[in-house]
Design an enzyme around this catalytic site. Structure first.
Site, PDB file in Angstrom:
ATOM      1  N   ASN A  57       0.845  -1.191   0.000  1.00  0.00           N
ATOM      2  CA  ASN A  57       0.000   0.000   0.000  1.00  0.00           C
ATOM      3  C   ASN A  57       0.889   1.253   0.000  1.00  0.00           C
ATOM      4  O   ASN A  57       1.958   1.270   0.614  1.00  0.00           O
ATOM      5  CB  ASN A  57      -1.026   0.005   1.135  1.00  0.00           C
ATOM      6  N   GLU A  59       0.378   5.206   0.628  1.00  0.00           N
ATOM      7  CA  GLU A  59      -0.541   6.263   1.073  1.00  0.00           C
ATOM      8  C   GLU A  59      -0.040   7.637   0.649  1.00  0.00           C
ATOM      9  O   GLU A  59       1.052   7.780   0.082  1.00  0.00           O
ATOM     10  CB  GLU A  59      -0.727   6.150   2.592  1.00  0.00           C
ATOM     11  N   CYS A  68      -4.082   0.657  -2.478  1.00  0.00           N
ATOM     12  CA  CYS A  68      -3.913  -0.604  -1.757  1.00  0.00           C
ATOM     13  C   CYS A  68      -2.807  -1.458  -2.377  1.00  0.00           C
ATOM     14  O   CYS A  68      -2.482  -1.326  -3.571  1.00  0.00           O
ATOM     15  CB  CYS A  68      -5.208  -1.410  -1.797  1.00  0.00           C
ATOM     16  N   GLU A  70      -2.913  -4.574  -3.198  1.00  0.00           N
ATOM     17  CA  GLU A  70      -3.399  -5.454  -4.263  1.00  0.00           C
ATOM     18  C   GLU A  70      -3.379  -4.740  -5.607  1.00  0.00           C
ATOM     19  O   GLU A  70      -2.976  -5.301  -6.635  1.00  0.00           O
ATOM     20  CB  GLU A  70      -4.836  -5.906  -3.956  1.00  0.00           C
ATOM     21  N   CYS A 102     -10.250  -4.923  -0.045  1.00  0.00           N
ATOM     22  CA  CYS A 102     -11.393  -3.998  -0.027  1.00  0.00           C
ATOM     23  C   CYS A 102     -12.235  -4.203  -1.291  1.00  0.00           C
ATOM     24  O   CYS A 102     -11.823  -4.878  -2.240  1.00  0.00           O
ATOM     25  CB  CYS A 102     -10.913  -2.552   0.086  1.00  0.00           C
ATOM     26  N   CYS A 105     -10.595  -3.147  -4.638  1.00  0.00           N
ATOM     27  CA  CYS A 105      -9.593  -4.108  -5.127  1.00  0.00           C
ATOM     28  C   CYS A 105     -10.256  -5.354  -5.698  1.00  0.00           C
ATOM     29  O   CYS A 105      -9.805  -5.910  -6.695  1.00  0.00           O
ATOM     30  CB  CYS A 105      -8.617  -4.475  -4.021  1.00  0.00           C
TER      31      CYS A 105
HETATM   32  N1  THU Z   1      -5.174  -1.787   2.551  1.00  0.00           N
HETATM   33  C1  THU Z   1      -4.591  -2.549   1.588  1.00  0.00           C
HETATM   34  O1  THU Z   1      -3.567  -2.166   1.004  1.00  0.00           O
HETATM   35  N2  THU Z   1      -5.150  -3.723   1.285  1.00  0.00           N
HETATM   36  C2  THU Z   1      -6.210  -4.279   1.951  1.00  0.00           C
HETATM   37  O2  THU Z   1      -6.568  -5.406   1.673  1.00  0.00           O
HETATM   38  C3  THU Z   1      -6.891  -3.505   2.999  1.00  0.00           C
HETATM   39  C4  THU Z   1      -6.399  -2.148   3.229  1.00  0.00           C
HETATM   40  C5  THU Z   1      -4.522  -0.545   2.925  1.00  0.00           C
HETATM   41  C6  THU Z   1      -5.172   0.716   2.489  1.00  0.00           C
HETATM   42  C7  THU Z   1      -4.609   1.692   3.514  1.00  0.00           C
HETATM   43  O3  THU Z   1      -3.327   2.109   3.080  1.00  0.00           O
HETATM   44  C8  THU Z   1      -4.442   0.871   4.763  1.00  0.00           C
HETATM   45  O4  THU Z   1      -4.423  -0.477   4.333  1.00  0.00           O
HETATM   46  C9  THU Z   1      -5.550   1.063   5.779  1.00  0.00           C
HETATM   47  O5  THU Z   1      -6.782   0.924   5.203  1.00  0.00           O
END
Ligand code: THU
Length: 148
Positions: A57, A59, A68, A70, A102, A105
């Site tokens: 991920n 941000e 994310c 994925e 999520c 994704c």
């Molecule tokens: N996140 C992912 O990268 N993948 C997931 O399956 C769930 C959430 C990330 C998004 C964000 O950067 C952090 O986790 C919190 O939501």
């Protein structure tokens, strides 16, 4: 079905391939850029040709621009010319809960077929596996656009 012709059922990963896929998802998690959520996630995507693309991920101070793990992995694979996928493994630091993708994704994964495997792991490496069809039932995909 038309969708099955476009995305023939991929072979499940072999045992050693699966172990590597799980490891690569954990390694990718270590690269997560998540100063806001402090929730690192890693993903590793196995292509039909046997290559693995990983992602974390990423941000942003403008929160809504975060991506994310994925989707990072999928975008890396697509941009290197791979569109056929066998499996994805996802890793997080959660000890008691399997990490799940999520909704956004799931839809992006589904673009590339409904019949591949997603390995949802806990921090200790234990996992459950779900078909994409299970993660996103009654999904809308590219085939539907050809039905009008
Ligand atoms: N996140 C992912 O990268 N993948 C997931 O399956 C769930 C959430 C990330 C998004 C964000 O950067 C952090 O986790 C919190 O939501």
């Amino acid at each position: 079905m038309e969708g099955d012709r476009q995305h023939p059922a991929p072979a499940a990963p072999r045992r050693e391939q699966l172990q590597l896929l799980l490891l690569r998802s954990q390694e990718a998690k270590n690269c997560a850029y998540c100063p806001y959520s402090r929730f690192p996630v890693g993903a590793a995507l196995l292509t039909a040709s046997g290559e693995i693309f990983s992602g974390c991920n990423v941000e942003n101070a403008c929160y809504s621009l975060g991506v994310c793990a994925e989707r990072t992995a999928i975008q890396k694979a697509i941009s290197e010319g791979h569109t056929s996928f066998r499996a994805m493994a996802i890793a997080s630091d959660m000890g008691d809960t399997f990490i799940v993708p999520c909704g956004a994704c799931r839809q992006v994964m589904r673009e590339f077929g409904t019949d591949w495997d997603v390995y949802l792991t806990k921090a200790d490496g234990s996992y459950i596996v779900k078909r994409l069809e299970e993660l996103l039932p009654l999904s809308f995909g590219p085939e539907d656009l050809k039905k009008v």
